[in-house]
Design a protein around this motif. Sequence first.
Motif, PDB file in Angstrom:
ATOM      1  N   HIS A 106      11.165   8.346   2.124  1.00 35.80           N
ATOM      2  CA  HIS A 106      12.101   9.055   2.554  1.00 35.80           C
ATOM      3  C   HIS A 106      11.687   9.555   4.449  1.00 35.80           C
ATOM      4  CE1 HIS A 106       8.166  11.579   3.258  1.00 35.80           C
ATOM      5  NE2 HIS A 106       7.347  11.105   2.360  1.00 35.80           N
ATOM      6  N   GLU A 107      12.690  11.264   4.329  1.00 33.10           N
ATOM      7  CA  GLU A 107      12.668  10.464   6.319  1.00 33.10           C
ATOM      8  C   GLU A 107      12.122  11.954   6.724  1.00 33.10           C
ATOM      9  OE1 GLU A 107      15.302  11.576   3.585  1.00 33.10           O
ATOM     10  OE2 GLU A 107      15.866   9.757   4.822  1.00 33.10           O
ATOM     11  N   HIS A 108      10.729  12.527   6.418  1.00 34.38           N
ATOM     12  CA  HIS A 108      10.010  13.478   6.021  1.00 34.38           C
ATOM     13  C   HIS A 108       9.140  13.669   7.029  1.00 34.38           C
ATOM     14  CE1 HIS A 108      13.278  15.203   3.715  1.00 34.38           C
ATOM     15  NE2 HIS A 108      12.838  15.133   2.648  1.00 34.38           N
ATOM     16  N   VAL A 109       8.220  13.007   7.066  1.00 38.64           N
ATOM     17  CA  VAL A 109       7.116  11.929   8.222  1.00 38.64           C
ATOM     18  C   VAL A 109       7.727  12.871   9.661  1.00 38.64           C
ATOM     19  CG1 VAL A 109       5.526  11.290   9.005  1.00 38.64           C
ATOM     20  CG2 VAL A 109       6.566  10.641   7.225  1.00 38.64           C
ATOM     21  N   PRO A 110       6.775  13.777   9.913  1.00 36.90           N
ATOM     22  CA  PRO A 110       7.172  14.329  11.759  1.00 36.90           C
ATOM     23  C   PRO A 110       7.527  13.201  12.418  1.00 36.90           C
ATOM     24  CG  PRO A 110       5.156  15.636  10.686  1.00 36.90           C
ATOM     25  CD  PRO A 110       5.527  14.472  10.034  1.00 36.90           C
ATOM     26  N   THR A 111       8.196  14.071  13.312  1.00 36.69           N
ATOM     27  CA  THR A 111       9.096  12.440  14.631  1.00 36.69           C
ATOM     28  C   THR A 111       7.469  12.520  15.483  1.00 36.69           C
ATOM     29  OG1 THR A 111      10.850  13.360  14.494  1.00 36.69           O
ATOM     30  CG2 THR A 111      10.155  11.950  16.060  1.00 36.69           C
ATOM     31  N   LYS A 121       1.073  -0.989   0.340  1.00 39.10           N
ATOM     32  CA  LYS A 121       0.072   0.055   0.023  1.00 39.10           C
ATOM     33  C   LYS A 121       1.072   1.411  -0.494  1.00 39.10           C
ATOM     34  CE  LYS A 121      -3.305   1.195   2.706  1.00 39.10           C
ATOM     35  NZ  LYS A 121      -4.466   0.566   3.093  1.00 39.10           N
ATOM     36  N   LEU A 122       0.250   1.913  -0.189  1.00 37.86           N
ATOM     37  CA  LEU A 122       1.263   3.471  -0.672  1.00 37.86           C
ATOM     38  C   LEU A 122      -0.074   4.968  -0.104  1.00 37.86           C
ATOM     39  CD1 LEU A 122       3.700   4.594  -2.322  1.00 37.86           C
ATOM     40  CD2 LEU A 122       2.547   4.630  -4.295  1.00 37.86           C
ATOM     41  N   LEU A 123       0.654   5.679   0.371  1.00 36.31           N
ATOM     42  CA  LEU A 123       0.554   6.939   0.507  1.00 36.31           C
ATOM     43  C   LEU A 123       1.083   8.118  -0.127  1.00 36.31           C
ATOM     44  CD1 LEU A 123      -0.903   8.836   2.246  1.00 36.31           C
ATOM     45  CD2 LEU A 123       0.444   8.854   4.093  1.00 36.31           C
ATOM     46  N   SER A 124       0.786   8.424  -1.039  1.00 35.49           N
ATOM     47  CA  SER A 124       1.491   9.510  -2.079  1.00 35.49           C
ATOM     48  C   SER A 124       0.943  10.657  -1.895  1.00 35.49           C
ATOM     49  CB  SER A 124       1.479   8.609  -3.382  1.00 35.49           C
ATOM     50  OG  SER A 124       1.688   9.288  -4.458  1.00 35.49           O
ATOM     51  N   ASP A 125       1.791  11.707  -2.817  1.00 39.08           N
ATOM     52  CA  ASP A 125       0.887  13.519  -2.022  1.00 39.08           C
ATOM     53  C   ASP A 125       0.182  13.327  -3.578  1.00 39.08           C
ATOM     54  OD1 ASP A 125       3.230  14.062  -0.204  1.00 39.08           O
ATOM     55  OD2 ASP A 125       4.070  14.333  -1.669  1.00 39.08           O
ATOM     56  N   GLY A 169      -2.948  11.879   0.197  1.00 38.47           N
ATOM     57  CA  GLY A 169      -2.665  12.192   1.349  1.00 38.47           C
ATOM     58  C   GLY A 169      -1.699  12.684   1.756  1.00 38.47           C
ATOM     59  N   ASP A 170      -1.525  13.768   3.042  1.00 38.86           N
ATOM     60  CA  ASP A 170      -0.240  14.073   3.326  1.00 38.86           C
ATOM     61  C   ASP A 170       0.307  13.596   4.618  1.00 38.86           C
ATOM     62  OD1 ASP A 170       1.210  16.533   3.961  1.00 38.86           O
ATOM     63  OD2 ASP A 170      -0.270  17.995   4.136  1.00 38.86           O
ATOM     64  N   TYR A 171       1.174  13.403   4.661  1.00 38.28           N
ATOM     65  CA  TYR A 171       2.101  12.572   5.434  1.00 38.28           C
ATOM     66  C   TYR A 171       2.612  13.379   6.287  1.00 38.28           C
ATOM     67  CZ  TYR A 171       5.743  15.027   3.475  1.00 38.28           C
ATOM     68  OH  TYR A 171       7.324  15.934   2.918  1.00 38.28           O
TER      69      TYR A 171
END
Length: 379
Positions: free
Chosen positions: A72-77, A30-34, A50-52
């Motif tokens: 990528h590493e941009h999901v808020p911690t 499954k993918l969560l994509s912008d 959707g918005d990660y």
Amino acid sequence: MTFPVVGMVGGGQLARMTHEAGIPLGVRFKLLSDTAQDSAAQVVQDVMIGDYRDLETLREFAKGCDVITFDHEHVPTEHLRALEAEGVVIRPGADALVRAQDKGVMRATLDGIAVPCPRHRIVSDPADVAAFAAEGSGFPVVLKTVRGGYDGKGVWIVRSAEEASEPFKAGVPVLAEEKVDFVRELAANVVRSPHGQAVAYPVVESIQVDGVCDTVIAPAPNLPAELSARAQQLALTIARELDVVGHLAVELFETGDGRILVNELAMRPHNSGHWTQDGAVTSQFANHLRAVLDLPLGDPRPRARWTVMTNVLGGDYPDMYFAYLHCMARDPGLKIHMYGKDVKPGRKVGHVNTYGDDLADVIERARHAADYLRGTITE
Ligand code: ADP
């Protein structure tokens, strides 16, 4: 036990190629994509747009997944921590991932486990940069915003305090580093599972042009066995100490006096590991999936004496398909991987892998294909 669902956050080429590696394993993806146009969203069937950065979106996405991992590493911690507290399985976990998300946290962590790094500290303003320079061997100094950089964006080399104002404009903390006089850049890539099993790929040389990875040579030519073993051991130690699950890329500087210093960590499949698709028994993508599913890991050993990966960057041609005719006719051994991305100047839109016994020949074939696809050469 049944075939699990792996959810990947981020629709870039890394997700596209991870999905590809999951197909023969029968793993559901499954993918969560912008957007629906993103590289992976074009090929994955089960896509949520959707918005990660939105926790509710992440919660919704997590519902149908057995494990969540990242392109990528941009999901808020704080979102990662919230999901973990709610029982969502995230691999690598938030505690590990924060050390790749924030270059300041990464340096502090590596210091804590005595991993050799360039001299560094967080700086507050241009005067502080001058003070940092004076504490060492002076300018030039490398400045990096601690978050949000990629492909050399968010990295500045400054020669004076006057040149040092730009990085502070973003309002993000700035890390100063000595400018390492390296002889080349290496990457030590390892994969680790929750069981604690780990495998190490051969150490590779990575050649950057204008801050962007251009070519990767596997294994790194003329690397003494002792240095290679040390680099692999360093990466395995980092993976264990930081409790990394999945693929870990450790970008390294090799110095003229036989030291290796860590530049960066990436806890996901990485450009320096693309060669493994065609040049290793198990690719980084397949091993990343095995690791996040806590399956036994696959053999990381090379399948050829030399494998070379060259990135295809956007150039003059808006559509590269017509170049296939020449490239494929010239070299039936080429392995072309395109990402379905719109061509923009300098953007990574694909890569080419070549392998064989003669290094000079393997490099020439990879470079020729990448340059021809891009349009910088026409024959
Ligand atoms: P990014 O996150 O954009 O990949 P990096 O921290 O990897 O940024 O830096 C990009 C490139 O800048 C590196 O590959 C290297 O060529 C150069 N660089 C970064 N840090 C240093 C340093 N301390 N000394 C010398 N060169 C550096």
